[in-house]
Scaffold this active site. Structure first.
Site, PDB file in Angstrom:
ATOM      1  N   GLY A  17      32.460  39.092  43.918  1.00 30.26           N
ATOM      2  CA  GLY A  17      33.560  38.491  42.949  1.00 30.26           C
ATOM      3  C   GLY A  17      33.493  36.954  42.782  1.00 30.26           C
ATOM      4  N   GLY A  19      36.161  36.019  40.731  1.00 31.72           N
ATOM      5  CA  GLY A  19      37.325  34.893  39.939  1.00 31.72           C
ATOM      6  C   GLY A  19      37.433  34.210  40.931  1.00 31.72           C
ATOM      7  N   PHE A  20      38.558  33.397  41.078  1.00 35.88           N
ATOM      8  CA  PHE A  20      38.931  31.969  41.913  1.00 35.88           C
ATOM      9  C   PHE A  20      37.979  31.609  42.961  1.00 35.88           C
ATOM     10  CE2 PHE A  20      42.308  32.530  38.288  1.00 35.88           C
ATOM     11  CZ  PHE A  20      42.507  31.809  37.537  1.00 35.88           C
ATOM     12  N   GLY A  21      38.590  32.696  43.849  1.00 32.71           N
ATOM     13  CA  GLY A  21      38.060  32.319  45.366  1.00 32.71           C
ATOM     14  C   GLY A  21      36.870  32.897  45.471  1.00 32.71           C
ATOM     15  N   VAL A  85      29.477  46.453  43.866  1.00 36.68           N
ATOM     16  CA  VAL A  85      29.799  47.114  45.476  1.00 36.68           C
ATOM     17  C   VAL A  85      30.252  48.214  45.633  1.00 36.68           C
ATOM     18  CG1 VAL A  85      30.207  46.274  48.191  1.00 36.68           C
ATOM     19  CG2 VAL A  85      28.988  44.405  46.105  1.00 36.68           C
ATOM     20  N   GLU A 176      56.720  37.597  31.416  1.00 36.80           N
ATOM     21  CA  GLU A 176      55.561  37.253  30.800  1.00 36.80           C
ATOM     22  C   GLU A 176      55.338  38.309  29.903  1.00 36.80           C
ATOM     23  OE1 GLU A 176      54.224  33.670  33.293  1.00 36.80           O
ATOM     24  OE2 GLU A 176      52.811  35.570  32.848  1.00 36.80           O
ATOM     25  N   ASP A 305      43.235  37.299  46.549  1.00 35.77           N
ATOM     26  CA  ASP A 305      43.672  38.466  46.639  1.00 35.77           C
ATOM     27  C   ASP A 305      44.082  39.664  47.482  1.00 35.77           C
ATOM     28  OD1 ASP A 305      45.566  36.894  45.107  1.00 35.77           O
ATOM     29  OD2 ASP A 305      44.951  38.634  43.622  1.00 35.77           O
ATOM     30  N   ALA A 321      46.827  32.018  42.129  1.00 37.34           N
ATOM     31  CA  ALA A 321      45.321  31.434  42.018  1.00 37.34           C
ATOM     32  C   ALA A 321      44.953  29.802  42.602  1.00 37.34           C
ATOM     33  CB  ALA A 321      44.656  31.104  40.448  1.00 37.34           C
TER      34      ALA A 321
HETATM   35  C1  FAD Z   1      48.191  39.158  34.797  1.00 41.25           C
HETATM   36  C2  FAD Z   1      48.490  38.498  35.665  1.00 41.25           C
HETATM   37  C3  FAD Z   1      48.751  36.607  36.343  1.00 41.25           C
HETATM   38  C4  FAD Z   1      48.531  36.682  36.456  1.00 41.25           C
HETATM   39  N1  FAD Z   1      49.935  35.348  37.007  1.00 41.25           N
HETATM   40  C5  FAD Z   1      49.506  34.458  37.573  1.00 41.25           C
HETATM   41  C6  FAD Z   1      50.173  32.419  37.570  1.00 41.25           C
HETATM   42  O1  FAD Z   1      50.501  32.736  36.060  1.00 41.25           O
HETATM   43  N2  FAD Z   1      49.348  32.116  38.781  1.00 41.25           N
HETATM   44  C7  FAD Z   1      48.804  32.463  39.456  1.00 41.25           C
HETATM   45  O2  FAD Z   1      48.935  31.559  39.979  1.00 41.25           O
HETATM   46  N3  FAD Z   1      48.032  33.614  39.356  1.00 41.25           N
HETATM   47  C8  FAD Z   1      48.411  34.417  38.168  1.00 41.25           C
HETATM   48  N4  FAD Z   1      47.803  35.665  38.896  1.00 41.25           N
HETATM   49  C9  FAD Z   1      46.902  35.988  40.241  1.00 41.25           C
HETATM   50  C10 FAD Z   1      46.654  35.455  40.598  1.00 41.25           C
HETATM   51  O3  FAD Z   1      45.044  35.968  38.945  1.00 41.25           O
HETATM   52  C11 FAD Z   1      45.070  35.866  41.575  1.00 41.25           C
HETATM   53  O4  FAD Z   1      45.947  35.407  42.846  1.00 41.25           O
HETATM   54  C12 FAD Z   1      43.440  35.638  41.317  1.00 41.25           C
HETATM   55  O5  FAD Z   1      42.735  36.104  40.857  1.00 41.25           O
HETATM   56  C13 FAD Z   1      43.376  35.994  42.275  1.00 41.25           C
HETATM   57  O6  FAD Z   1      42.078  35.346  42.596  1.00 41.25           O
HETATM   58  P1  FAD Z   1      40.416  36.243  43.467  1.00 41.25           P
HETATM   59  O7  FAD Z   1      39.378  35.220  43.181  1.00 41.25           O
HETATM   60  O8  FAD Z   1      40.883  36.530  44.636  1.00 41.25           O
HETATM   61  O9  FAD Z   1      40.553  37.793  42.773  1.00 41.25           O
HETATM   62  P2  FAD Z   1      40.476  37.951  41.386  1.00 41.25           P
HETATM   63  O10 FAD Z   1      40.546  36.571  40.273  1.00 41.25           O
HETATM   64  O11 FAD Z   1      41.056  39.302  41.091  1.00 41.25           O
HETATM   65  O12 FAD Z   1      38.530  38.022  41.054  1.00 41.25           O
HETATM   66  C14 FAD Z   1      38.327  39.219  41.971  1.00 41.25           C
HETATM   67  C15 FAD Z   1      36.815  39.696  41.491  1.00 41.25           C
HETATM   68  O13 FAD Z   1      36.131  40.116  42.030  1.00 41.25           O
HETATM   69  C16 FAD Z   1      35.492  41.337  40.956  1.00 41.25           C
HETATM   70  N5  FAD Z   1      35.326  43.016  41.894  1.00 41.25           N
HETATM   71  C17 FAD Z   1      36.225  43.269  42.151  1.00 41.25           C
HETATM   72  N6  FAD Z   1      35.575  44.441  42.978  1.00 41.25           N
HETATM   73  C18 FAD Z   1      34.738  44.326  42.839  1.00 41.25           C
HETATM   74  C19 FAD Z   1      33.151  45.136  43.460  1.00 41.25           C
HETATM   75  N7  FAD Z   1      33.860  46.518  44.452  1.00 41.25           N
HETATM   76  N8  FAD Z   1      32.174  44.541  43.386  1.00 41.25           N
HETATM   77  C20 FAD Z   1      32.295  43.442  42.383  1.00 41.25           C
HETATM   78  N9  FAD Z   1      32.612  43.158  41.928  1.00 41.25           N
HETATM   79  C21 FAD Z   1      34.168  43.846  42.295  1.00 41.25           C
HETATM   80  C22 FAD Z   1      36.516  41.129  39.085  1.00 41.25           C
HETATM   81  O14 FAD Z   1      35.881  42.139  38.799  1.00 41.25           O
HETATM   82  C23 FAD Z   1      37.058  39.863  39.424  1.00 41.25           C
HETATM   83  O15 FAD Z   1      35.930  39.430  38.765  1.00 41.25           O
HETATM   84  C24 FAD Z   1      47.901  37.143  37.930  1.00 41.25           C
HETATM   85  C25 FAD Z   1      46.952  37.901  37.956  1.00 41.25           C
HETATM   86  C26 FAD Z   1      47.772  39.012  37.200  1.00 41.25           C
HETATM   87  C27 FAD Z   1      46.972  40.001  37.779  1.00 41.25           C
END
Ligand code: FAD
Length: 426
Positions: A17, A19-21, A85, A176, A305, A321
């Site tokens: 992943g 994403g932010f994490g 994965v 929003e 998340d 995030a």
């Molecule tokens: C519409 C929306 C609006 C939001 N607004 C806000 C806000 O205003 N402020 C705020 O702080 N937070 C906001 N959030 C929440 C914030 O975006 C999440 O808390 C944050 O992105 C979590 O980060 P993460 O790294 O856990 O997961 P994510 O950022 O979701 O990243 C997960 C990554 O894992 C990848 N992935 C998943 N499963 C697999 C797999 N099996 N194999 C390979 N790759 C995989 C995905 O493609 C993705 O790139 C919002 C979320 C959404 C959906």
């Protein structure tokens, strides 16, 4: 392959992943003596907080998503893999990809969350949620196509149904989306059609709970509700949607005909919990230990998340995030300390910086640990905060100038209908 036993080989950290994490974990390991493989099923890192703007034709996808390879190109200890994965073998320390296996010494699962329909998964085709660029462009297509179809039909009832937009869930995403669709109908599109008045569109925000933005104080929730109503959004509180199909929704035993229904009511964690056979909370998030590792697997970390983490007061850390970033940075420091044979950092401590949400283009609500405020000033703070969040991913200057241009022009360039025009809301 089993765990690495070759002392000459650097520890291999696999991050699932970007994403932010995941990205902040990789960044935190840039000076560590480790090899990193970061795997994502998308080739881009997505700034989810602004997804609603792509869904409502305010920004283009490329304004909020950037190739992972580009972001990490200068970090030589990282290899990027575009793959999905499917599982983790905790005995052999391997992740299972679509057609092969990859062994790890440390694993970071940062796979985020997806929509939850509370047992009504069959509603998804009629009420898409917003999580990815594909979701956002699909919603944008549906929203813009309904105006096109309303312009063409001679059937008054059908036109009314086409111009009804229902958003389910009044958390930040629902609020929003509702504000942005109301502005799209009342401002952006107002001069574009000849047979319909786009300003007559109804935007209905349905929430089962008793207030909008339930995570905020009553004062800010009330402010947000009034601000939405001023934009023309109808707010229905205390009512759950009981049926959803191609005709619209049922709320309080009454049908609301609507061609566009958007789901912003719930999230469930990724299946990481089942990969590890780990204990999870009700949303499927993996319950982790003090250093964010999975119970009984000290070399496997779960963050963002998809992790159930408690703050110092024992409350659940929100799925936002900044929490994912802090956790990414933290596990990087743990892995680095272990790889270098140093003392492990103290237990993870979450620092909450605040809650914020925007209502249209002129208003926002902000609740910081020490103060709360709302209105136009809050909107500017919201904008600056988002630009600040992007530092480290992209040049804040480029982002700020793009946004300013889209703001001035009402996102004209982003109002494209792409995808299958025949497969539109019925
Ligand atoms: C519409 C929306 C609006 C939001 N607004 C806000 C806000 O205003 N402020 C705020 O702080 N937070 C906001 N959030 C929440 C914030 O975006 C999440 O808390 C944050 O992105 C979590 O980060 P993460 O790294 O856990 O997961 P994510 O950022 O979701 O990243 C997960 C990554 O894992 C990848 N992935 C998943 N499963 C697999 C797999 N099996 N194999 C390979 N790759 C995989 C995905 O493609 C993705 O790139 C919002 C979320 C959404 C959906």
């Amino acid at each position: 392959m089993a765990e690495n036993t070759d002392p000459a080989k650097r520890p291999h950290v696999v991050i699932v992943g970007a994403g932010f994490g995941g990205l902040f974990a990789a960044r935190g390991l840039r000076r560590a003596d480790v090899d990193i493989t970061i795997i994502d099923r998308q080739n881009y890192h997505l700034f989810q907080p602004l997804l609603y703007q792509v869904a409502t034709a305010g920004l283009a996808p490329s304004d909020i998503a950037w190739p992972i390879r580009g972001i990490l190109s200068r970090q030589k200890n990282v290899t990027v893999l575009l793959d999905e994965v499917a599982d983790v073998n905790v005995e052999s320390n391997e992740v299972l990809l679509s057609d092969r296996r990859l062994s790890f010494d440390y694993l970071v699962l940062a796979t985020g969350a997806r929509h939850a329909y509370f047992g009504h998964q069959d509603w998804e085709p009629f009420a898409p949620g917003l999580k990815s660029i594909d979701d956002a462009t699909e919603i944008r297509r549906r929203v813009l196509m309904t105006f096109e179809r309303a312009e063409m039909t001679d059937d008054t009832a059908e036109r009314e149904r086409l111009l009804n937009f229902v958003i389910v869930g009044a958390g930040p995403t629902g609020v929003e989306l509702a504000g942005a669709i109301a502005e799209l109908a009342r401002r952006t599109l107002a001069a574009d059609f000849r047979r319909i008045d786009s300003r007559s569109a109804r935007v209905i925000l349905v929430e089962a709970g008793s207030k909008v933005l339930p995570a905020l104080s009553a004062e800010l929730s009330d402010y947000a509700e009034t601000a939405l109503q001023k934009l023309g959004v109808e707010v229905l509180l205390g009512n759950a949607v009981t049926q959803c199909d191609s005709n619209g929704v049922m709320v309080a035993n009454k049908p609301i005909p609507a061609a566009t229904v958007l789901w912003a009511a719930g999230v469930a964690a990724s299946p990481a919990g089942s990969w590890l056979d780990a204990e999870t909370d009700r949303a499927g998030r993996v319950k982790v230990t003090d250093d964010l590792s999975a119970a009984n697997h000290s070399n496997i970390f779960v963050i963002g998340d998809t992790a159930a983490v408690k703050d110092a007061k024992g409350s659940a850390v929100p799925g936002i995030a900044p929490a994912a970033k802090q956790q990414g940075r933290y596990v990087a420091s743990v892995i680095r300390a272990r790889a270098e044979g140093k003392k492990q950092p103290a237990a993870f401590r979450y620092r909450h910086s605040g809650n914020l949400a925007t209502i249209g283009r002129k208003s926002a609500v902000i609740e910081l640990p020490f103060m709360r405020f709302s209105g136009l000033f809050a909107w500017w703070v919201w904008g600056l905060a988002h630009i600040y969040f992007l530092i480290g991913v992209r040049s804040p200057f480029t982002v700020a100038s793009n946004w300013l241009w889209q703001y001035i022009t009402y996102g004209r360039g982003a109002r494209l209908i792409t995808g299958d025009k025949t497969n539109s809301p019925s």
